[in-house]
Every structure is written in C-alpha cells, then in structure tokens.
Design an enzyme around this catalytic site. Structure first.
Site, short mmCIF file in Angstrom:
data_model
loop_
_atom_site.label_atom_id
_atom_site.label_comp_id
_atom_site.label_asym_id
_atom_site.label_seq_id
_atom_site.Cartn_x
_atom_site.Cartn_y
_atom_site.Cartn_z
N ASN A 1 0.86 -1.19 0.00
CA ASN A 1 0.00 0.00 0.00
C ASN A 1 0.89 1.24 0.00
O ASN A 1 1.46 1.60 1.02
CB ASN A 1 -0.90 -0.02 1.25
CG ASN A 1 -1.76 1.22 1.34
OD1 ASN A 1 -1.92 1.96 0.36
ND2 ASN A 1 -2.33 1.46 2.51
N GLU B 1 -6.96 4.92 7.69
CA GLU B 1 -6.67 6.31 7.34
C GLU B 1 -7.85 6.95 6.62
O GLU B 1 -8.09 8.15 6.75
CB GLU B 1 -5.38 6.38 6.50
CG GLU B 1 -4.15 6.15 7.38
CD GLU B 1 -2.94 5.61 6.65
OE1 GLU B 1 -2.92 5.58 5.41
OE2 GLU B 1 -2.00 5.17 7.36
N GLY C 1 2.07 2.51 10.80
CA GLY C 1 2.99 3.63 10.62
C GLY C 1 3.69 4.07 11.89
O GLY C 1 4.27 5.15 11.95
N HIS D 1 -9.71 1.28 4.89
CA HIS D 1 -8.43 1.51 5.58
C HIS D 1 -8.64 2.53 6.70
O HIS D 1 -9.42 3.49 6.55
CB HIS D 1 -7.39 2.02 4.58
CG HIS D 1 -5.99 1.98 5.13
ND1 HIS D 1 -5.53 2.91 6.04
CD2 HIS D 1 -4.97 1.11 4.93
CE1 HIS D 1 -4.28 2.62 6.36
NE2 HIS D 1 -3.92 1.53 5.71
N SER E 1 3.20 -1.89 10.55
CA SER E 1 4.65 -1.82 10.75
C SER E 1 5.36 -3.14 10.40
O SER E 1 6.30 -3.55 11.08
CB SER E 1 4.98 -1.40 12.18
OG SER E 1 4.51 -0.08 12.41
N GLU F 1 -5.58 -4.91 10.89
CA GLU F 1 -4.61 -3.85 11.06
C GLU F 1 -4.92 -3.06 12.33
O GLU F 1 -5.74 -2.11 12.29
CB GLU F 1 -4.68 -2.89 9.88
CG GLU F 1 -4.34 -3.51 8.56
CD GLU F 1 -3.71 -2.49 7.63
OE1 GLU F 1 -2.55 -2.70 7.25
OE2 GLU F 1 -4.34 -1.47 7.32
N LYS G 1 0.00 4.23 -0.32
CA LYS G 1 -0.69 5.41 0.23
C LYS G 1 -0.52 6.61 -0.72
O LYS G 1 -0.55 6.42 -1.94
CB LYS G 1 -0.19 5.72 1.64
CG LYS G 1 -0.20 4.49 2.54
CD LYS G 1 0.00 4.81 3.98
CE LYS G 1 0.11 3.52 4.77
NZ LYS G 1 -0.02 3.70 6.20
C1 PEP Z 1 -0.95 0.22 6.04
O1 PEP Z 1 -0.84 1.15 5.26
O2 PEP Z 1 -1.99 -0.43 6.02
C2 PEP Z 1 0.14 -0.11 6.94
C3 PEP Z 1 0.08 -1.22 7.62
O3 PEP Z 1 1.18 0.78 7.03
P1 PEP Z 1 2.61 0.52 7.75
O4 PEP Z 1 3.13 -0.78 7.20
O5 PEP Z 1 3.43 1.70 7.38
O6 PEP Z 1 2.34 0.40 9.22
#
Ligand code: PEP
Length: 264
Positions: free
Chosen positions: A8, A107, A186, A105, A223, A180, A10
C-alpha cells in the site's frame, strides 16, 4: 495457499517519474516464487501508467518469474457512474484491469470520515464488479488497552457492519480481511505475532461461522518489515501482510517478498 503481500503506497511517491521507478525496482527482478502473490496498490493517478509497464512484453518476462503480480486501488466509490465529483467507481477500475480494492483503511476512516455504512456500500459495489476486496479492520489503542476481549469485540462489530447482507457465495474467494490494529500502523511498533495470530484466528472463526466463508484469507498489517515478516507469516493461519511504509523502499520490499517465498 500462496501468501499474499500487498504494497500500500498510500499517497506516495510524489511524482509519476518516481512512481515508475519504484514500480520497476519493486517488480523488475526474477524470483522463482512458489509461495507469494504480490499486489501493488499505488495512488489512482498512477494506475494507468503502471499497468502499461506491467503489461508490456519486456516487463512481463522480466517482472516476476513465477510470482503472480496484481494491481489494486486504495479506495473506490459505491456508484457505477454519475454526479459524484472526485470519486472513482469499481467499473472504471475493472475497465483498467485493476484486480483488487482496499476498502475501509483506517486512514480513510479517520481522514475521509468513512463510516461502516459507507464501507458496506463500497464492499457490495466492488464485489458486484468482481473486484477482490481487501477489507481493513482493527482496533484503536484505547480499545486494545482494555484487553483482548474488547479488541476482538471491536473487530467483530466492524465486520458485522462492513459485511452487512453478505455471506457465502458472495464472499468466497473474493474477500480478504486485513487485520490492522490502528496503533501499529505507521508507528514502527507492530503487534506481536501472538497477538496478530489470536485475533486472526478469531476473525477466521467469525468468517466461517457467521459469513459461511469456506477458506477465509486474513492478513496482518501494521509496521511490517523484513525483520518481523517471518514471525507473522510462519503461522499457517496468517495468509500474508499488508505493507505500508516498507513498500516504499524497493530493496526492503524485495527482502520481504524473498523471505515470504521461503516460508512453506
Ligand atoms: C498500512 O498502510 O496499512 C500499513 C500497515 O502501514 P505501515 O506498514 O506503514 O504500518
């Protein structure tokens, strides 16, 4: 079943030139992969150009060895066409040969105020166009702090709303859940493999009993990097990973894919 690794991107990278470079560096190597399927999920505006590269004869022989490479979108709207300024429909994506859509998601739930009701409409619309859905669920920190039961109830409630009216044939082989936990996205602080595993097992149980899924696929996200990927994916029940930050570094992402490929 192959492990699914989803990149992803983003709202990155900031230019088309850099997006093309990242795409080539990420996919342009040969790996005799038996155990991984990769989905690159760039911003909408880069989809057409990256699909052109993916489908060019040069790229398709070089690209992935035996790895399956697919392209996804980070969001969709629920209508097919019409007066919805700024939105992109599942039909438009299908027309470009996009295979997957991330929906819900955290975000988008946070910055675009997406509700579970909106997410449910998006899931239904995506499935209608035969897009594979990567539905993101996960609890915030204040819920996790209350304990695992509270976290599991939070996720159960999200699933109930996001998958309202859907079960069985409508979802089989089309729905992927990404667990998640919001506190892990992040932050550089991933969930432990044990926490991810017990929540994913719980989600799978729900998907089988409440939604009649035959073979539910559930990924972990939050992460993930090349240092911790093995800890998650060595468990049979964890079907892959949704990778954010680490997918923007082609070398790091390649390591993640290679490590995944070695897991049996
Ligand atoms: C994500 O964008 O869903 C995500 C898990 O980001 P990160 O790996 O940066 O934590």
């Amino acid at each position: 079943m192959k492990k699914l690794i989803i990149a992803n991107w983003k709202m990155n990278p900031p230019t088309l030139k850099k997006a093309k470079e990242l795409f080539s560096a990420t996919t342009n190597y040969k790996l005799q992969a038996k155990n991984a399927e990769i989905v690159i999920v760039p911003p909408f505006i880069y989809l057409s150009e990256l699909l052109k590269i993916k489908n060019s004869p040069k790229q398709s022989t070089l690209a992935t060895g035996q790895i399956k490479l697919k392209i996804g979108a980070q969001n969709i709207f629920w209508a097919t066409e019409g007066a919805y300024t700024g939105e992109i429909s599942p039909k438009m994506l299908k027309d470009l040969y996009v295979d997957y859509a991330i929906i819900g998601h955290s975000e988008r739930r946070k910055y675009a105020a997406e509700t579970d009701e909106m997410i449910n409409k998006k899931v239904i619309a995506a499935l209608k166009e035969s897009l594979k859905v990567i539905l993101c669920v996960g609890e915030p920190l204040e819920i996790r702090k209350k304990g695992k039961k509270a976290a599991m109830n939070f996720v159960k409630n999200q699933l109930q709303k996001d998958l309202k009216g859907l079960k069985g044939k409508l979802l089989n082989n089309k729905l992927i859940i990404a667990y998640e936990p919001i506190w892990a996205i992040g932050t550089g602080i991933s969930a432990t493999p044990e926490t991810a595993l017990e929540t994913i097992k719980y989600i799978k149980k729900l998907l089988i009993t409440n939604y009649q899924l035959l073979t539910p696929r559930v990924l972990y996200g939050g992460s993930v990097d090349s240092k911790n990927i093995k800890g998650f994916l060595q468990h049979n029940e964890i079907d892959g990973a949704l990778v954010g930050g680490a997918s923007l570094n082609a070398k790091e992402f390649k390591k993640i894919v290679e490590l995944t490929n070695k897991i049996n």
